[in-house]
Design a protein around this motif. Structure first.
Motif, PDB file in Angstrom:
ATOM      1  N   TYR A   1      -2.924  -9.980   5.128  1.00 14.62           N
ATOM      2  CA  TYR A   1      -2.347 -10.454   3.874  1.00 14.62           C
ATOM      3  C   TYR A   1      -2.927 -11.804   3.461  1.00 14.62           C
ATOM      4  O   TYR A   1      -3.231 -12.037   2.282  1.00 14.62           O
ATOM      5  N   ALA A   2      -3.078 -12.704   4.430  1.00 16.90           N
ATOM      6  CA  ALA A   2      -3.539 -14.059   4.124  1.00 16.90           C
ATOM      7  C   ALA A   2      -5.003 -14.104   3.701  1.00 16.90           C
ATOM      8  O   ALA A   2      -5.438 -15.063   3.069  1.00 16.90           O
ATOM      9  N   ALA A   3      -5.771 -13.055   4.030  1.00 15.57           N
ATOM     10  CA  ALA A   3      -7.192 -13.040   3.659  1.00 15.57           C
ATOM     11  C   ALA A   3      -7.385 -12.965   2.152  1.00 15.57           C
ATOM     12  O   ALA A   3      -8.399 -13.431   1.632  1.00 15.57           O
ATOM     13  N   SER A   4      -6.413 -12.381   1.437  1.00 19.94           N
ATOM     14  CA  SER A   4      -6.509 -12.255  -0.032  1.00 19.94           C
ATOM     15  C   SER A   4      -5.139 -12.552  -0.631  1.00 19.94           C
ATOM     16  O   SER A   4      -4.418 -11.629  -1.051  1.00 19.94           O
ATOM     17  N   PRO A   5      -4.768 -13.832  -0.704  1.00 18.54           N
ATOM     18  CA  PRO A   5      -3.417 -14.183  -1.161  1.00 18.54           C
ATOM     19  C   PRO A   5      -3.071 -13.637  -2.544  1.00 18.54           C
ATOM     20  O   PRO A   5      -1.970 -13.105  -2.744  1.00 18.54           O
ATOM     21  N   ALA A   6      -3.995 -13.756  -3.500  1.00 19.48           N
ATOM     22  CA  ALA A   6      -3.701 -13.307  -4.866  1.00 19.48           C
ATOM     23  C   ALA A   6      -3.423 -11.806  -4.909  1.00 19.48           C
ATOM     24  O   ALA A   6      -2.471 -11.349  -5.558  1.00 19.48           O
ATOM     25  N   VAL A   7      -4.240 -11.040  -4.196  1.00 20.80           N
ATOM     26  CA  VAL A   7      -4.043  -9.583  -4.144  1.00 20.80           C
ATOM     27  C   VAL A   7      -2.730  -9.260  -3.448  1.00 20.80           C
ATOM     28  O   VAL A   7      -1.972  -8.386  -3.886  1.00 20.80           O
ATOM     29  N   SER A   8      -2.436  -9.958  -2.378  1.00 18.12           N
ATOM     30  CA  SER A   8      -1.208  -9.700  -1.618  1.00 18.12           C
ATOM     31  C   SER A   8       0.030  -9.999  -2.457  1.00 18.12           C
ATOM     32  O   SER A   8       1.014  -9.251  -2.421  1.00 18.12           O
ATOM     33  N   VAL A   9      -0.020 -11.084  -3.226  1.00 17.65           N
ATOM     34  CA  VAL A   9       1.119 -11.438  -4.091  1.00 17.65           C
ATOM     35  C   VAL A   9       1.299 -10.384  -5.184  1.00 17.65           C
ATOM     36  O   VAL A   9       2.420  -9.952  -5.469  1.00 17.65           O
ATOM     37  N   GLN A  10       0.201  -9.951  -5.787  1.00 12.21           N
ATOM     38  CA  GLN A  10       0.284  -8.924  -6.821  1.00 12.21           C
ATOM     39  C   GLN A  10       0.859  -7.624  -6.263  1.00 12.21           C
ATOM     40  O   GLN A  10       1.708  -6.971  -6.874  1.00 12.21           O
ATOM     41  N   ARG A  11       0.407  -7.257  -5.087  1.00 14.44           N
ATOM     42  CA  ARG A  11       0.897  -6.034  -4.453  1.00 14.44           C
ATOM     43  C   ARG A  11       2.382  -6.163  -4.128  1.00 14.44           C
ATOM     44  O   ARG A  11       3.152  -5.202  -4.296  1.00 14.44           O
ATOM     45  N   TYR A  12       2.790  -7.330  -3.658  1.00 15.44           N
ATOM     46  CA  TYR A  12       4.196  -7.557  -3.346  1.00 15.44           C
ATOM     47  C   TYR A  12       5.068  -7.368  -4.586  1.00 15.44           C
ATOM     48  O   TYR A  12       6.129  -6.730  -4.532  1.00 15.44           O
ATOM     49  N   LYS A  13       4.625  -7.899  -5.710  1.00 15.00           N
ATOM     50  CA  LYS A  13       5.397  -7.775  -6.950  1.00 15.00           C
ATOM     51  C   LYS A  13       5.492  -6.316  -7.386  1.00 15.00           C
ATOM     52  O   LYS A  13       6.546  -5.857  -7.848  1.00 15.00           O
ATOM     53  N   LEU A  14       4.418  -5.574  -7.205  1.00 14.65           N
ATOM     54  CA  LEU A  14       4.435  -4.156  -7.560  1.00 14.65           C
ATOM     55  C   LEU A  14       5.399  -3.371  -6.677  1.00 14.65           C
ATOM     56  O   LEU A  14       6.134  -2.502  -7.151  1.00 14.65           O
ATOM     57  N   THR A  15       5.403  -3.677  -5.386  1.00 12.41           N
ATOM     58  CA  THR A  15       6.283  -2.936  -4.471  1.00 12.41           C
ATOM     59  C   THR A  15       7.751  -3.234  -4.751  1.00 12.41           C
ATOM     60  O   THR A  15       8.622  -2.402  -4.456  1.00 12.41           O
ATOM     61  N   ARG A  16       8.047  -4.401  -5.333  1.00  8.68           N
ATOM     62  CA  ARG A  16       9.423  -4.713  -5.696  1.00  8.68           C
ATOM     63  C   ARG A  16       9.867  -3.911  -6.914  1.00  8.68           C
ATOM     64  O   ARG A  16      11.045  -3.672  -7.101  1.00  8.68           O
ATOM     65  N   GLU A  17       8.913  -3.536  -7.741  1.00  7.33           N
ATOM     66  CA  GLU A  17       9.238  -2.863  -9.007  1.00  7.33           C
ATOM     67  C   GLU A  17       9.203  -1.344  -8.902  1.00  7.33           C
ATOM     68  O   GLU A  17       9.873  -0.653  -9.688  1.00  7.33           O
ATOM     69  N   VAL A  18       8.424  -0.805  -7.961  1.00  3.46           N
ATOM     70  CA  VAL A  18       8.214   0.646  -7.886  1.00  3.46           C
ATOM     71  C   VAL A  18       8.760   1.177  -6.560  1.00  3.46           C
ATOM     72  O   VAL A  18       8.196   0.895  -5.493  1.00  3.46           O
ATOM     73  N   PRO A  19       9.845   1.949  -6.605  1.00  2.28           N
ATOM     74  CA  PRO A  19      10.452   2.457  -5.363  1.00  2.28           C
ATOM     75  C   PRO A  19       9.475   3.234  -4.480  1.00  2.28           C
ATOM     76  O   PRO A  19       9.521   3.113  -3.253  1.00  2.28           O
ATOM     77  N   ALA A  20       8.581   4.030  -5.082  1.00  5.92           N
ATOM     78  CA  ALA A  20       7.634   4.818  -4.283  1.00  5.92           C
ATOM     79  C   ALA A  20       6.705   3.913  -3.478  1.00  5.92           C
ATOM     80  O   ALA A  20       6.337   4.232  -2.339  1.00  5.92           O
ATOM     81  N   LEU A  21       6.327   2.788  -4.060  1.00  2.88           N
ATOM     82  CA  LEU A  21       5.457   1.845  -3.356  1.00  2.88           C
ATOM     83  C   LEU A  21       6.234   1.125  -2.252  1.00  2.88           C
ATOM     84  O   LEU A  21       5.688   0.845  -1.175  1.00  2.88           O
ATOM     85  N   ARG A  22       7.481   0.834  -2.530  1.00  4.35           N
ATOM     86  CA  ARG A  22       8.325   0.199  -1.531  1.00  4.35           C
ATOM     87  C   ARG A  22       8.491   1.121  -0.321  1.00  4.35           C
ATOM     88  O   ARG A  22       8.429   0.692   0.837  1.00  4.35           O
ATOM     89  N   GLU A  23       8.699   2.411  -0.577  1.00  4.86           N
ATOM     90  CA  GLU A  23       8.835   3.377   0.510  1.00  4.86           C
ATOM     91  C   GLU A  23       7.555   3.466   1.335  1.00  4.86           C
ATOM     92  O   GLU A  23       7.599   3.605   2.559  1.00  4.86           O
ATOM     93  N   ARG A  24       6.410   3.397   0.658  1.00  2.00           N
ATOM     94  CA  ARG A  24       5.130   3.432   1.367  1.00  2.00           C
ATOM     95  C   ARG A  24       4.979   2.204   2.252  1.00  2.00           C
ATOM     96  O   ARG A  24       4.502   2.295   3.386  1.00  2.00           O
ATOM     97  N   GLU A  25       5.413   1.057   1.751  1.00  2.00           N
ATOM     98  CA  GLU A  25       5.333  -0.170   2.538  1.00  2.00           C
ATOM     99  C   GLU A  25       6.230  -0.082   3.766  1.00  2.00           C
ATOM    100  O   GLU A  25       5.839  -0.473   4.872  1.00  2.00           O
TER     101      GLU A  25
END
Length: 247
Positions: free
Chosen positions: A101-125
């Motif tokens: 996660y720390a290797a690409s902070p901007a990508v990781s933050v964007q992905r985190y925001k998406l997983t909070r908004e989309v239940p299917a992504l949250r389940e995958r996480e």
């Protein structure tokens, strides 16, 4: 040394990350439900069949590094020094996840925001996190003496592994909510110190070895010491046992 394997691995990861970047951008602009696999593949400049060589579904596409990170974490466990406390080994193993996660902070933050908004992504996480927990549970279970804890070894291994993963995820979420700012490595070490104080001295979490010695009266005395204990500690344990009143 075969140089084609590292090159193939690098190329594979490059394509996976291209697909992940395309998926995240489309999810953010069009929405998750409205985005198709064909659109993700086209945006990444690859064919649909290439997409499915790398991912089984569109929700899986935004987690391109977990498979490789799981392999690296397992390698940490496999190469652990014999004297290392298994809890410390597991803490080192899950640091591979934080480094991902720390290797690409901007990508990781964007992905985190998406997983909070989309239940299917949250389940995958959640499914990805469960894979790490199972890996660490199996490892810790393998460190117990099979005769210890009255059969509760599976419970203790699972609880200890869960504590390490939970501590890691707590620090990770806090870092992501702060947009990837802060000394995440220091915070992680602090969290692991708390876990070690609780679980680091579990009895028989590195199989104990019995040592038989003869007492001055010719009786046989059996004492127990950890296999990773220093010689001075083993000798002190034996000496203390010798001076105890014999029944």
């Amino acid at each position: 040394m075969n140089s084609t394997r590292p090159q193939a691995t690098s190329q594979r990861l490059k394509v996976r990350r291209q697909l992940a970047a395309a998926a995240m951008e489309l999810f953010a602009t069009k929405g998750y439900e409205a985005t198709t696999v064909d659109e993700i593949a086209a945006a990444a400049g690859v064919a649909r069949r290439t997409f499915f060589r790398h991912f089984r579904s569109k929700e899986e596409a935004i987690f391109p590094d977990h498979d490789d990170t799981l392999v690296r974490a397992e390698s940490v466990l496999d190469a652990a020094p014999a004297h290392e406390n298994p809890i410390d080994t597991v803490c080192r193993g899950i640091k591979e996840v934080m480094r991902m996660y720390a290797a690409s902070p901007a990508v990781s933050v964007q992905r985190y925001k998406l997983t909070r908004e989309v239940p299917a992504l949250r389940e995958r996480e959640i499914a990805s996190v469960a894979r790490y927990e199972r890996l660490f549970t199996r490892y810790l279970l393998g460190q117990f003496d099979e005769h210890s804890h009255n059969g509760d070894q599976p419970l203790l291994a699972e609880v200890a592994a869960g504590a390490v993963v939970t501590a890691h995820n707590h620090v990770l979420r806090r870092w992501l909510r702060a947009d990837g700012h802060g000394d995440v490595e220091r915070e992680l070490d602090h969290a692991f110190a708390i876990v070690r104080r609780t679980f680091g001295t579990l009895p028989a979490i590195a199989a104990a070895a019995p040592a038989a010695v003869a007492s001055p009266r010719g009786e046989v005395l059996v004492t127990v010491a950890r296999t990773d204990a220093p010689l001075s500690e083993v000798m002190r344990t034996i000496e203390e046992a010798l001076h105890q009143p014999q029944r």
